[in-house]
Design a protein around this motif. Structure first.
Motif, PDB file in Angstrom:
ATOM      1  N   GLU A 117      -4.105  -7.361 -18.070  1.00  0.00           N
ATOM      2  CA  GLU A 117      -4.427  -6.188 -18.945  1.00  0.00           C
ATOM      3  C   GLU A 117      -3.690  -4.946 -18.393  1.00  0.00           C
ATOM      4  OE1 GLU A 117      -8.662  -6.128 -18.775  1.00  0.00           O
ATOM      5  OE2 GLU A 117      -8.864  -8.267 -19.682  1.00  0.00           O
ATOM      6  N   ILE A 118      -3.781  -4.659 -17.175  1.00  0.00           N
ATOM      7  CA  ILE A 118      -3.274  -3.444 -16.669  1.00  0.00           C
ATOM      8  C   ILE A 118      -2.109  -3.383 -15.489  1.00  0.00           C
ATOM      9  CG2 ILE A 118      -5.691  -2.317 -16.933  1.00  0.00           C
ATOM     10  CD1 ILE A 118      -5.952  -2.421 -13.808  1.00  0.00           C
ATOM     11  N   GLY A 119      -1.733  -4.776 -15.259  1.00  0.00           N
ATOM     12  CA  GLY A 119      -0.636  -4.608 -14.295  1.00  0.00           C
ATOM     13  C   GLY A 119       0.697  -4.038 -14.784  1.00  0.00           C
ATOM     14  N   GLY A 120       0.906  -3.798 -16.063  1.00  0.00           N
ATOM     15  CA  GLY A 120       2.149  -3.126 -16.484  1.00  0.00           C
ATOM     16  C   GLY A 120       1.739  -1.614 -16.537  1.00  0.00           C
ATOM     17  N   LYS A 121       0.695  -1.122 -16.190  1.00  0.00           N
ATOM     18  CA  LYS A 121       0.500   0.412 -16.107  1.00  0.00           C
ATOM     19  C   LYS A 121      -0.174   0.692 -14.769  1.00  0.00           C
ATOM     20  CE  LYS A 121      -3.348   0.197 -19.407  1.00  0.00           C
ATOM     21  NZ  LYS A 121      -3.881   0.420 -20.555  1.00  0.00           N
ATOM     22  N   THR A 122      -0.082  -0.227 -13.730  1.00  0.00           N
ATOM     23  CA  THR A 122      -0.727   0.068 -12.340  1.00  0.00           C
ATOM     24  C   THR A 122       0.552   0.667 -11.775  1.00  0.00           C
ATOM     25  OG1 THR A 122      -2.091  -1.368 -12.465  1.00  0.00           O
ATOM     26  CG2 THR A 122      -1.572  -0.678 -10.406  1.00  0.00           C
ATOM     27  N   ASP A 123       0.557   2.000 -11.168  1.00  0.00           N
ATOM     28  CA  ASP A 123       1.413   2.819 -10.479  1.00  0.00           C
ATOM     29  C   ASP A 123       1.252   2.702  -9.152  1.00  0.00           C
ATOM     30  OD1 ASP A 123       2.455   3.351 -13.120  1.00  0.00           O
ATOM     31  OD2 ASP A 123       1.624   5.252 -13.355  1.00  0.00           O
ATOM     32  N   ILE A 124      -0.071   2.864  -8.590  1.00  0.00           N
ATOM     33  CA  ILE A 124      -0.435   2.846  -7.249  1.00  0.00           C
ATOM     34  C   ILE A 124      -1.346   1.850  -7.153  1.00  0.00           C
ATOM     35  CG2 ILE A 124      -1.171   3.841  -5.324  1.00  0.00           C
ATOM     36  CD1 ILE A 124       0.275   6.580  -6.645  1.00  0.00           C
ATOM     37  N   LEU A 125      -1.478   0.872  -6.048  1.00  0.00           N
ATOM     38  CA  LEU A 125      -2.561  -0.027  -5.795  1.00  0.00           C
ATOM     39  C   LEU A 125      -3.199   0.239  -4.774  1.00  0.00           C
ATOM     40  CD1 LEU A 125      -3.064  -3.745  -6.981  1.00  0.00           C
ATOM     41  CD2 LEU A 125      -3.502  -3.180  -4.499  1.00  0.00           C
ATOM     42  N   ILE A 126      -4.399   0.769  -4.690  1.00  0.00           N
ATOM     43  CA  ILE A 126      -5.185   0.882  -3.275  1.00  0.00           C
ATOM     44  C   ILE A 126      -6.173  -0.279  -2.955  1.00  0.00           C
ATOM     45  CG2 ILE A 126      -6.554   2.528  -1.897  1.00  0.00           C
ATOM     46  CD1 ILE A 126      -5.377   4.830  -3.770  1.00  0.00           C
ATOM     47  N   ASN A 127      -5.766  -1.026  -2.053  1.00  0.00           N
ATOM     48  CA  ASN A 127      -6.504  -2.137  -1.661  1.00  0.00           C
ATOM     49  C   ASN A 127      -8.018  -1.895  -0.876  1.00  0.00           C
ATOM     50  OD1 ASN A 127      -7.933  -4.715  -1.706  1.00  0.00           O
ATOM     51  ND2 ASN A 127      -6.289  -5.568  -0.263  1.00  0.00           N
ATOM     52  N   THR A 128      -8.929  -1.794  -1.596  1.00  0.00           N
ATOM     53  CA  THR A 128     -10.233  -1.353  -0.748  1.00  0.00           C
ATOM     54  C   THR A 128     -11.164  -2.369  -0.396  1.00  0.00           C
ATOM     55  OG1 THR A 128     -11.451  -0.895  -2.873  1.00  0.00           O
ATOM     56  CG2 THR A 128     -10.340   1.134  -1.572  1.00  0.00           C
ATOM     57  N   ALA A 129     -10.819  -3.543  -1.042  1.00  0.00           N
ATOM     58  CA  ALA A 129     -11.583  -4.621  -0.573  1.00  0.00           C
ATOM     59  C   ALA A 129     -11.833  -5.003   0.763  1.00  0.00           C
ATOM     60  CB  ALA A 129     -11.113  -5.992  -1.723  1.00  0.00           C
ATOM     61  N   ARG A 130     -13.090  -5.374   1.144  1.00  0.00           N
ATOM     62  CA  ARG A 130     -13.170  -5.673   2.399  1.00  0.00           C
ATOM     63  C   ARG A 130     -14.354  -6.489   2.866  1.00  0.00           C
ATOM     64  NH1 ARG A 130     -13.224  -1.452   7.094  1.00  0.00           N
ATOM     65  NH2 ARG A 130     -14.678  -0.396   5.712  1.00  0.00           N
ATOM     66  N   PHE A 131     -14.115  -7.333   3.546  1.00  0.00           N
ATOM     67  CA  PHE A 131     -15.559  -8.166   3.970  1.00  0.00           C
ATOM     68  C   PHE A 131     -15.784  -7.921   5.442  1.00  0.00           C
ATOM     69  CE2 PHE A 131     -18.142 -11.654   5.637  1.00  0.00           C
ATOM     70  CZ  PHE A 131     -19.108 -11.733   4.704  1.00  0.00           C
ATOM     71  N   LEU A 132     -16.884  -7.059   5.750  1.00  0.00           N
ATOM     72  CA  LEU A 132     -16.896  -6.746   7.311  1.00  0.00           C
ATOM     73  C   LEU A 132     -18.218  -7.196   7.780  1.00  0.00           C
ATOM     74  CD1 LEU A 132     -16.341  -4.679   9.576  1.00  0.00           C
ATOM     75  CD2 LEU A 132     -17.640  -3.042   8.090  1.00  0.00           C
ATOM     76  N   ARG A 133     -18.209  -8.132   8.947  1.00  0.00           N
ATOM     77  CA  ARG A 133     -19.151  -8.339   9.510  1.00  0.00           C
ATOM     78  C   ARG A 133     -19.142  -8.437  10.992  1.00  0.00           C
ATOM     79  NH1 ARG A 133     -20.825  -8.168   5.287  1.00  0.00           N
ATOM     80  NH2 ARG A 133     -22.409  -9.580   4.125  1.00  0.00           N
TER      81      ARG A 133
END
Lengths: 418, 391
Positions: free
Chosen positions: A237-253
């Protein structure tokens, strides 16, 4: 004065995207130190340890005394533009597509004369500030800026090419549930981002920041980095208009090996922190690489938020650190894989955060979400590759660079109790 | 500096230039062989008569002078490879002359040549030097055009030179080239055309730049006795200098290494600049010719524009300069560009220059300049030639 950039017109889907081209990448080993400093936003040159002469271009021996002890040191940025040219033809495609190109000779206050890119607001024979930036080949280059800031100076086409400025760009925050997502969205908005998307896993589960994100106008879209199909669906859907990707996904224990009875959490850490990054890159990476030269809002950067424990394992988050080390190593592979397109990979390292509950038992200092967001935006605006956010991250970086084995020994002390 | 020993007893003979081609499907080996053969034929010699061989070339890779001996069937007892671009001829001559004087070799062929394939200039640029790779290419990749544009910009700023000043030099050389059937440029050039030309790297425009092409130049060095025995016209070497990496602390190049050795040159020659019947400067860009005219003592630093303003630079003028058209109108065949002025000067003082002959020319200054390693040309050379025996 630089003409302010206008938002780019909507892309004509019938037109071919401009294929990414790059400035020359090859450098001597000595010259790579200039790139390494530029990756952190520093302008460094070699100064002879024996006679003090500052060298340029980078050398293997001092041109005054033949010493081979030439440590790299940060340099004063002052200089004078003593000659300039506007190049109007070049056999190199990258520059051909960007002609005319201004370059000049700068006599540094520090001694040597350097060739540099010249910002459009620098007057003939003016005093300049020299900085080192990474170009689209990922290599350090010197840029002569006006001595004091000028209006919209970051909008100069040269500066756009030497940064990943969020202005007019569309940004994807991969995990809306991250404690850092609202602060990031706010900072990006302030920096002029055109659209902010945020991926949302497990939409049925309520979380406090959702209202905040909605109020900021963030477009919240379903995506779970542990679910390949959902990542691919959103990329479609949006891959063609993603100019910057910030990966905030985190699993923390918390916990190392013996603190945990089984590999359950470790599996989750790898699913999110390591394989999640890989899923995102496989789904979003190719389209971003293909759009890395696509005008004002070309795809510009891939941002990883990494625990500084990736450098050297940090108890009591031993298993989590291991997953971060994996993600860090994978980010280096991504750098190599993105390099031919010019898409940047920026790693932002940080210590324990204020907003994540799992760090609650640890003493200060901690990194606030606002500080982390500022570091991300500043790093993008300066085109950095490595950003060290907060005192703990910077302290660990320095100790790691001094001696990684000594740091490991300090981090793995058993304590006096037993 | 003490005056170096004289070059007496040395003869320069058999100047030969191949016609140049814009692009060639042949190799540097082909072009070097062609010029060597031409020079040997002019002297009535065979390859087996050579016992010294010297070559300057950029496009021989992976070969060097060594590989060429086997390729061309030569068996020299003295061999030299001179990778010094525009300064090659002066350097070549010094070494060859000393070898002949010392008896290390009796007949030395000095050859410079390169080919030019469609893509070879770009490839040459991309592997020229480490400093250029690290500190020059990433800044617009304008090649030598951009490097010399910076020097020209500073020269114009400091000395008030105008584009017309540079144009006068280019226009005169084109007039000379029209009398040289081998020159690449065949059409006249007016000042108006020069000034209106397409900008390349400001302030440099199209006619300030040489055209890369394929070709080769050669001459032979032997003793005067041998030249006379062979009944060949020859030139004498009255003086020669070379210098490398001079004035390293100048922030930008406005002078070359000639300034360090100019007194030695004229002292050794026993002549003054005003006694020269013609001057061949290395003209990859007109600003460099001006620099040589200043640094070799024809006028003070910064005064070349004024000095040349009331001079006629054509073969029939009062300051004949780059009589065959130089590189600007003759073309730049790689390292042969360093030889073009030397070979033409030998022709001139031996009366073999044909349509470009300066009447009665006896004394010639030939100057060389080469190798923009990063921001400036590192090598400089110069030689004074006089008539030994005319054709």
């Amino acid at each position: 004065m630089t003409h302010p950039l206008s938002p780019p017109p909507k892309k004509d889907p019938q037109k071919r995207s401009v294929s990414p081209t790059r400035p020359p990448e090859v450098r001597s080993r000595a010259a790579l130190h200039l790139s390494a400093a530029a990756a952190e936003g520093r302008f460094a040159l070699q100064r002879c340890a024996d006679c003090g002469k500052v060298q340029y271009p980078p050398r293997d021996a001092c041109s005054a005394c033949l010493s081979t002890d030439l440590p790299w040191q940060d340099m004063a940025p002052g200089g004078t533009l003593i000659a300039e040219t506007t190049v109007r033809t070049s056999p190199r495609l990258y520059f051909r597509e960007r002609m005319p190109w201004r370059a000049g000779t700068v006599q540094l206050d520090a001694g040597p004369t350097v060739l540099a890119h010249i910002h459009g607001d620098v007057a003939r024979h003016a005093r300049v500030r020299v900085t080192a930036r990474l170009d689209q080949a990922g290599q350090g280059v010197l840029v002569a800026l006006p001595e004091t800031d000028t209006p919209n100076m970051e909008d100069d086409p040269l500066m756009r090419a030497l940064s990943a400025d969020p202005k007019h760009r569309r940004v994807l925050i991969t995990d809306a549930r991250s404690a850092q997502a609202p602060a990031l969205a706010r900072a990006l908005q302030k920096a002029g981002a055109a659209i902010i998307f945020a991926g949302e896993p497990e939409s049925w589960r309520p979380y406090p920041q959702r209202a905040e994100l909605e109020a900021l106008g963030v477009q919240i879209l379903p995506m779970d980095v542990t679910d390949t199909a959902s990542v691919q669906k959103l990329a479609g859907e949006i891959g063609g208009k993603t100019d910057i990707l910030i990966n905030t996904a985190r699993f923390l224990r918390p916990g190392g090996v013996l603190d945990r009875g089984d590999t359950g959490f470790a599996r989750d850490e790898l699913e999110v922190n390591y394989l999640g990054l890989m899923r995102l890159a496989q789904a979003f990476g190719p389209a971003m690489c293909a759009r890395a030269s696509d005008g004002v809002n070309a795809a510009a950067a891939w941002v990883n938020l990494l625990s500084v424990g990736a450098l050297s394992n940090a108890r009591p988050f031993g298993a989590y650190s291991a997953s971060q080390a994996g993600a860090y190593s994978l980010s280096q592979s991504l750098r190599a894989e993105f390099r031919p397109s010019g898409l940047r990979v920026m790693n932002v390292f940080f210590g324990p955060t204020e907003e994540d509950d799992w760090y609650q038992p640890l003493p200060p200092p901690r990194v606030t979400a606002a500080a982390l967001a500022r570091s991300v935006v500043d790093g993008l605006q300066r085109g950095l590759e490595d950003v060290w956010c907060g005192d703990i991250a910077q302290d660990l970086r320095d100790r790691f660079r001094r001696d990684p084995k000594v740091l490991e020994r300090e981090m793995t002390l058993g304590g006096e109790g037993a | 500096m003490a005056r170096p020993a004289s070059y007496e007893g040395v003869a320069l003979v058999a100047p030969f230039s191949t016609p140049y081609q814009r692009y060639s499907i042949d190799t540097a080996h082909h072009w070097i062989a062609t010029a060597l053969r031409g020079s040997l034929r002019a002297a009535g010699l065979k390859p087996g008569d050579l016992d010294g061989f010297q070559v300057a070339s950029f496009t021989l890779f992976p070969d060097t002078a060594v590989g060429l001996t086997q390729h061309l069937g030569l068996c020299p007892r003295w061999l030299d490879h001179i990778p010094m671009g525009g300064a090659s001829a002066g350097v070549a001559l010094r070494r060859a002359a000393r070898a002949v004087q010392a008896g290390d070799a009796e007949i030395i062929a000095c050859v410079a040549g390169d080919t030019n394939h469609i893509d070879s200039f770009r490839q040459l640029l991309s592997s020229f030097s480490r400093f250029a790779m690290d500190a020059s290419y990433p800044y617009g990749y304008g090649g030598p055009n951009a490097s010399f544009a910076l020097l020209t910009d500073r020269y114009m700023t400091d000395y008030g030179a105008t584009r017309e000043d540079f144009g006068r030099l280019c226009v005169a050389q084109r007039a000379n080239a029209l009398k040289n059937p081998n020159a690449v440029m065949k059409k006249p050039l007016t000042m108006e055309q020069y000034l209106d030309a397409r900008p390349i790297a400001d302030p440099i425009a199209l006619f300030d730049c040489v055209m890369p092409c394929a070709g080769a130049e050669a001459f032979l060095v032997m003793s005067e006795d041998r030249a006379r025995a062979l009944n060949l016209p020859y030139a004498r070497l009255a003086a020669a200098i070379e210098r490398h990496n001079a004035h390293a602390d100048d922030p930008i190049q406005l002078r070359g290494g000639w300034t360090m050795d100019v007194d030695v040159l004229w002292d050794q020659a026993g002549m003054a600049p005003q006694e020269m019947d013609l001057v061949q400067t290395y003209d990859d860009y007109p600003v460099i010719s001006m620099m040589q005219i200043e640094d070799l003592g024809f006028c003070a630093k910064g005064e070349a524009p004024a000095f040349l303003r009331d001079k006629d630079l054509t073969v029939s003028g009062d300051f004949p300069h780059n009589t065959s058209g130089g590189q600007l109108s003759g073309g730049q065949a790689g390292a042969a560009g360093g030889f073009i002025g030397m070979v033409e000067a030998i022709r001139q003082v031996t009366g073999q220059a044909g349509g470009t002959q300066v009447p009665g020319a006896e004394h010639a200054l030939v100057s060389g300049f080469g190798m923009i390693n990063f921001d400036r040309g590192l090598c400089s050379s110069a030689a004074v030639l006089t008539t030994g025996a005319r054709a």
